[in-house]
Design a protein around this motif. Structure first.
Motif, mmCIF file in Angstrom:
data_model
loop_
_atom_site.group_PDB
_atom_site.id
_atom_site.type_symbol
_atom_site.label_atom_id
_atom_site.label_comp_id
_atom_site.label_asym_id
_atom_site.label_seq_id
_atom_site.Cartn_x
_atom_site.Cartn_y
_atom_site.Cartn_z
ATOM 1 N N GLN A 253 1.023 -1.338 -0.088
ATOM 2 C CA GLN A 253 0.079 0.108 0.225
ATOM 3 C C GLN A 253 0.997 1.169 0.143
ATOM 4 O O GLN A 253 1.908 1.208 0.769
ATOM 5 C CB GLN A 253 -1.017 -0.002 1.286
ATOM 6 C CG GLN A 253 -1.696 1.166 1.414
ATOM 7 C CD GLN A 253 -2.380 1.265 2.826
ATOM 8 O OE1 GLN A 253 -2.860 0.093 3.388
ATOM 9 N NE2 GLN A 253 -2.108 2.336 3.552
ATOM 10 N N HIS A 255 -0.600 4.699 -0.318
ATOM 11 C CA HIS A 255 -1.290 5.668 -0.105
ATOM 12 C C HIS A 255 -2.811 5.390 0.243
ATOM 13 O O HIS A 255 -3.275 4.321 -0.122
ATOM 14 C CB HIS A 255 -1.380 6.893 -1.231
ATOM 15 C CG HIS A 255 -2.070 8.148 -0.972
ATOM 16 N ND1 HIS A 255 -1.577 8.833 -0.304
ATOM 17 C CD2 HIS A 255 -3.248 8.618 -1.131
ATOM 18 C CE1 HIS A 255 -2.100 10.004 0.238
ATOM 19 N NE2 HIS A 255 -3.446 9.870 -0.511
ATOM 20 N N VAL A 256 -3.442 6.316 1.136
ATOM 21 C CA VAL A 256 -4.822 6.179 1.579
ATOM 22 C C VAL A 256 -5.536 7.383 1.573
ATOM 23 O O VAL A 256 -4.987 8.419 1.925
ATOM 24 C CB VAL A 256 -4.848 5.643 2.928
ATOM 25 C CG1 VAL A 256 -6.193 5.544 3.540
ATOM 26 C CG2 VAL A 256 -4.255 4.347 3.250
ATOM 27 N N TRP A 257 -6.513 7.418 0.562
ATOM 28 C CA TRP A 257 -7.522 8.614 0.566
ATOM 29 C C TRP A 257 -8.401 8.486 1.613
ATOM 30 O O TRP A 257 -9.356 7.637 1.426
ATOM 31 C CB TRP A 257 -8.090 8.897 -0.713
ATOM 32 C CG TRP A 257 -7.220 9.151 -1.851
ATOM 33 C CD1 TRP A 257 -6.774 10.285 -2.039
ATOM 34 C CD2 TRP A 257 -6.471 8.159 -2.800
ATOM 35 N NE1 TRP A 257 -5.698 10.327 -3.322
ATOM 36 C CE2 TRP A 257 -5.804 9.303 -3.703
ATOM 37 C CE3 TRP A 257 -6.726 6.907 -3.237
ATOM 38 C CZ2 TRP A 257 -5.085 8.560 -4.744
ATOM 39 C CZ3 TRP A 257 -5.961 6.309 -4.210
ATOM 40 C CH2 TRP A 257 -5.072 7.187 -5.072
ATOM 41 N N SER A 258 -8.761 9.517 2.568
ATOM 42 C CA SER A 258 -9.578 9.235 3.548
ATOM 43 C C SER A 258 -10.383 10.508 3.639
ATOM 44 O O SER A 258 -9.737 11.747 3.302
ATOM 45 C CB SER A 258 -9.050 8.882 4.909
ATOM 46 O OG SER A 258 -8.254 10.079 5.371
ATOM 47 N N ALA A 521 -6.892 -5.843 2.079
ATOM 48 C CA ALA A 521 -7.095 -4.372 1.729
ATOM 49 C C ALA A 521 -7.986 -3.625 2.817
ATOM 50 O O ALA A 521 -7.458 -2.390 2.943
ATOM 51 C CB ALA A 521 -7.472 -4.376 0.483
ATOM 52 N N HIS A 522 -9.042 -3.908 3.416
ATOM 53 C CA HIS A 522 -9.936 -3.184 3.887
ATOM 54 C C HIS A 522 -10.449 -3.836 5.346
ATOM 55 O O HIS A 522 -10.523 -5.217 5.229
ATOM 56 C CB HIS A 522 -11.028 -2.714 3.097
ATOM 57 C CG HIS A 522 -10.774 -1.916 2.044
ATOM 58 N ND1 HIS A 522 -10.775 -0.421 2.214
ATOM 59 C CD2 HIS A 522 -10.247 -1.948 0.832
ATOM 60 C CE1 HIS A 522 -10.214 0.022 1.140
ATOM 61 N NE2 HIS A 522 -10.135 -0.959 0.310
ATOM 62 N N CYS A 526 -14.553 -5.068 0.449
ATOM 63 C CA CYS A 526 -13.803 -4.201 -0.553
ATOM 64 C C CYS A 526 -14.690 -4.321 -1.726
ATOM 65 O O CYS A 526 -14.647 -5.368 -2.533
ATOM 66 C CB CYS A 526 -12.299 -5.019 -0.713
ATOM 67 S SG CYS A 526 -11.400 -4.249 -2.107
ATOM 68 N N CYS A 542 -11.462 0.334 -2.824
ATOM 69 C CA CYS A 542 -12.179 1.141 -1.915
ATOM 70 C C CYS A 542 -13.138 0.304 -1.191
ATOM 71 O O CYS A 542 -13.466 -1.161 -1.807
ATOM 72 C CB CYS A 542 -13.256 2.324 -2.532
ATOM 73 S SG CYS A 542 -14.514 1.347 -3.841
ATOM 74 N N LEU A 547 -12.565 4.119 3.237
ATOM 75 C CA LEU A 547 -11.227 4.375 2.714
ATOM 76 C C LEU A 547 -10.971 4.009 1.398
ATOM 77 O O LEU A 547 -11.738 3.023 0.839
ATOM 78 C CB LEU A 547 -10.176 3.822 3.526
ATOM 79 C CG LEU A 547 -10.120 4.049 5.232
ATOM 80 C CD1 LEU A 547 -9.295 3.310 5.660
ATOM 81 C CD2 LEU A 547 -9.923 5.481 5.281
ATOM 82 N N LYS A 549 -7.639 3.093 -1.222
ATOM 83 C CA LYS A 549 -6.395 2.705 -1.139
ATOM 84 C C LYS A 549 -5.661 2.520 -2.404
ATOM 85 O O LYS A 549 -6.251 1.978 -3.386
ATOM 86 C CB LYS A 549 -6.005 1.554 -0.260
ATOM 87 C CG LYS A 549 -6.645 1.834 1.228
ATOM 88 C CD LYS A 549 -6.350 0.511 1.999
ATOM 89 C CE LYS A 549 -6.847 0.889 3.540
ATOM 90 N NZ LYS A 549 -6.607 -0.414 4.377
ATOM 91 N N TRP A 551 -2.339 0.791 -4.305
ATOM 92 C CA TRP A 551 -1.357 -0.235 -4.038
ATOM 93 C C TRP A 551 -0.512 -0.341 -5.297
ATOM 94 O O TRP A 551 -0.958 0.128 -6.436
ATOM 95 C CB TRP A 551 -2.089 -1.687 -4.103
ATOM 96 C CG TRP A 551 -3.191 -1.699 -3.059
ATOM 97 C CD1 TRP A 551 -4.566 -1.268 -3.064
ATOM 98 C CD2 TRP A 551 -2.992 -2.186 -1.538
ATOM 99 N NE1 TRP A 551 -5.106 -1.441 -1.836
ATOM 100 C CE2 TRP A 551 -4.187 -2.033 -0.959
ATOM 101 C CE3 TRP A 551 -2.044 -2.765 -1.033
ATOM 102 C CZ2 TRP A 551 -4.496 -2.388 0.280
ATOM 103 C CZ3 TRP A 551 -2.150 -3.315 0.543
ATOM 104 C CH2 TRP A 551 -3.430 -3.012 1.070
#
Length: 552
Positions: A253, A255-258, A521-522, A526, A542, A547, A549, A551
């Protein structure tokens, strides 16, 4: 009349064989009452004589005249169409009596175990007594006619003491049970119900107010370019239409967009370049994110009162459609965040797609909860076509064959293929073994359709001409039952990716259908996995944990 037969046999002990044969043959039917008729048959000598007793061969039966009293009546008859006489009504039954018939057997029966009296019981009365018995332990005795007799202690079965205490009230009448409110409470309840109904109607009729929030400091850069401009300094040519030569498995992983407060329902990459990511969520919001650079949230689109189900860009990416559970479809300007148009037919839209043809960018189709696929024209805001053949809610719409046709899947477990603007499906695929397929993706080469089946398999159908199921390509090993987890292909067609109900990202090899890699992943489902069309190993996922993410 009784028929009588007499047989007489005589023989001479001293006669020769000739006389014996003569005497043995002298058997004749005679009337025993006439002595003259039998005199010549007596032997001349005094030899011993043997006689056979008289036989009565006919049974004793009633003479017809003795019982004939007119027309015979069947005892089983319920209705007589004439006035019978007394003798006819009380005449004995014809035929022999059964000596083995007991009193119990002779009793009238209309069912196997005996005779059931016809009775009528009101459905509401039965239900009220059943609920009273399950709640309080007593009910009216069904064998007592309470219409003619006032209910007493003996009229109840079960907890008789409880019946006395509650005065025999049912659950619908008992105030302690809370089923029957007082007059004041009833007034309040009526007011609240009326307000809710009014509010519900107004919510459905009037769409939610739209607004937008820009999260970056400047909407335009020093050259006057907005965030829709494709960046040139990211290391790869995002304007190129060619896919990478060789793709590799993502490992970690990066980056994470939150930003979403509830689960993310769908993600879509900006057409052609993929430098922006659009996400819809159950928090009723749609967000636009950067895929490269600082990976910021660029803009939030607010305008739905319920969870957003699906989103779709037009070919240029300057506009997009959103479909939500508030029964509205909305057309947005990607750059300014303004809501351009609103569409509704008072049904929930489950999926929405622009027609990908350049000359049909003003037309879009939406799969609805009322089993129809509805085609709208953006210019007139009117429904121009309805495709009404499915037997369940429509889940997906996918354009194939150079956009001349589209494939739809539904809760009715079928797959239908349509010619554009012709409301009759020309291909219908449904097998008894098939399950619902709530997520469908077209392969990069346009030859295959990957369908997420609810029996934990990804099925591959040919997307050209015959739409046959490819039985050699079945991808298994993940758990998706109950969730519409979006499938995707790597740009070079080497891998197939999908999320699952456990929050894992699953990657299969396209040629061998072997499950190569699995990543947690989540924390929750997912729901979608996208392979970036210009990257060798970048996958975006997603989930229902809110979240998104990246990868690599």
């Amino acid at each position: 009349m009784a028929a009588t037969v007499a047989c007489l046999v005589s023989y001479d002990s001293g006669s020769d064989s000739e006389n014996e044969s003569e005497s043995n043959s002298g058997v004749e039917k005679v009337d025993p009452a006439d002595p003259d008729a039998t005199a010549h048959l007596k032997p001349l000598n005094s030899a011993p004589t043997m006689s056979v007793a008289l036989l009565d061969l006919a049974p004793e039966v009633a003479v017809k005249e003795a019982v004939e009293t007119g027309t015979h009546l069947d005892p089983a008859l319920k209705e007589v169409m004439f006035n019978p006489t007394y003798e006819t009504l009380f005449a004995p039954e014809l035929g022999p009596m059964n000596p083995f018939k007991s009193q119990q057997m002779s009793a009238p029966r209309n069912m196997l175990s005996g005779y059931a009296e016809p009775a009528h019981l009101n459905d509401f009365m039965f239900e009220s007594q059943r609920r009273t018995f399950s709640t309080f332990g007593y009910a009216l005795d069904p064998s007592v006619d309470t219409h003619q007799v006032t209910p007493t202690t003996n009229s109840y079965i079960g907890a008789v003491d409880e019946a006395e205490k509650n005065k025999g009230l049912t659950v619908f009448e008992n105030e302690k049970d809370g089923a029957k409110p007082s007059e004041e409470e009833q007034k309040e309840l009526d007011e609240i119900t009326a307000k809710r109904q009014k509010k519900g109607r107004s919510e459905e009729e009037a769409p939610a107010e739209e607004k937008t929030v820009l999260h970056v400091k400047d909407m335009y850069d020093y050259q006057g370019r907005s965030y829709l401009h494709v960046p040139q300094d990211v290391g790869i040519n995002l304007r190129s239409s060619e896919a990478p030569d060789k793709c590799y498995l993502p490992k970690k992983q990066i980056h994470v967009w939150s930003g979403h407060t509830k689960g993310v329902s769908a993600i879509r990459l900006f057409p052609s370049s993929g430098h922006l990511l659009l996400s819809s969520s159950m928090d009723c919001k749609i967000k636009l994110w950067e895929v490269y650079g600082e990976r910021r949230c660029v803009r939030t689109f607010i305008g739905h009162s319920k969870a957003v189900r699906d989103i779709c860009y037009n070919n240029s990416g300057t506009k997009f459609l959103s479909a939500a559970y508030d029964r509205h479809l909305k057309l947005w300007d990607t750059e300014t965040g303004q809501c351009i148009s609103r569409f509704t037919n008072r049904k929930v839209p489950y999926c929405v797609k622009f027609n990908p043809d350049e000359d049909k960018q003003d037309l879009f189709v939406a799969g609805m909860s009322d089993k129809k696929i509805v085609q709208w024209d953006i210019r007139t805001n009117e429904v121009v076509q309805e495709y009404d053949r499915h037997l369940g809610a429509v889940n997906t719409i996918t354009f194939v064959d150079e956009n001349r046709r589209f494939v739809s899947t539904s809760d009715d477990k079928s797959l239908r293929v349509w010619e554009w603007d012709i409301p009759v499906d020309f291909k219908y695929i449904a097998e008894p073994s098939m399950h619902s397929m709530p997520a469908v993706t077209l392969s990069p080469n346009g030859k295959w359709l990957a369908c997420q089946s609810m029996d934990n398999q990804i099925l591959i159908f040919g997307a050209q001409n015959r739409f046959r199921l490819n039985k050699k390509k079945v991808f298994k090993g993940h758990m998706v039952a109950g969730y519409a987890c979006q499938v995707d292909f790597s740009p070079d067609m080497s891998y197939v990716v999908s999320g699952d109900a456990d929050g894992k990202l699953n990657i299969w090899d396209w040629k061998t259908t072997k499950l190569y890699h699995r990543i947690k992943a989540h924390d929750k489902v997912c729901i979608s996995a996208l392979w970036h069309p210009h990257e060798t190993s970048k996958v975006i996922t997603c989930g229902w944990d809110g979240l998104i993410k990246l990868w690599d």
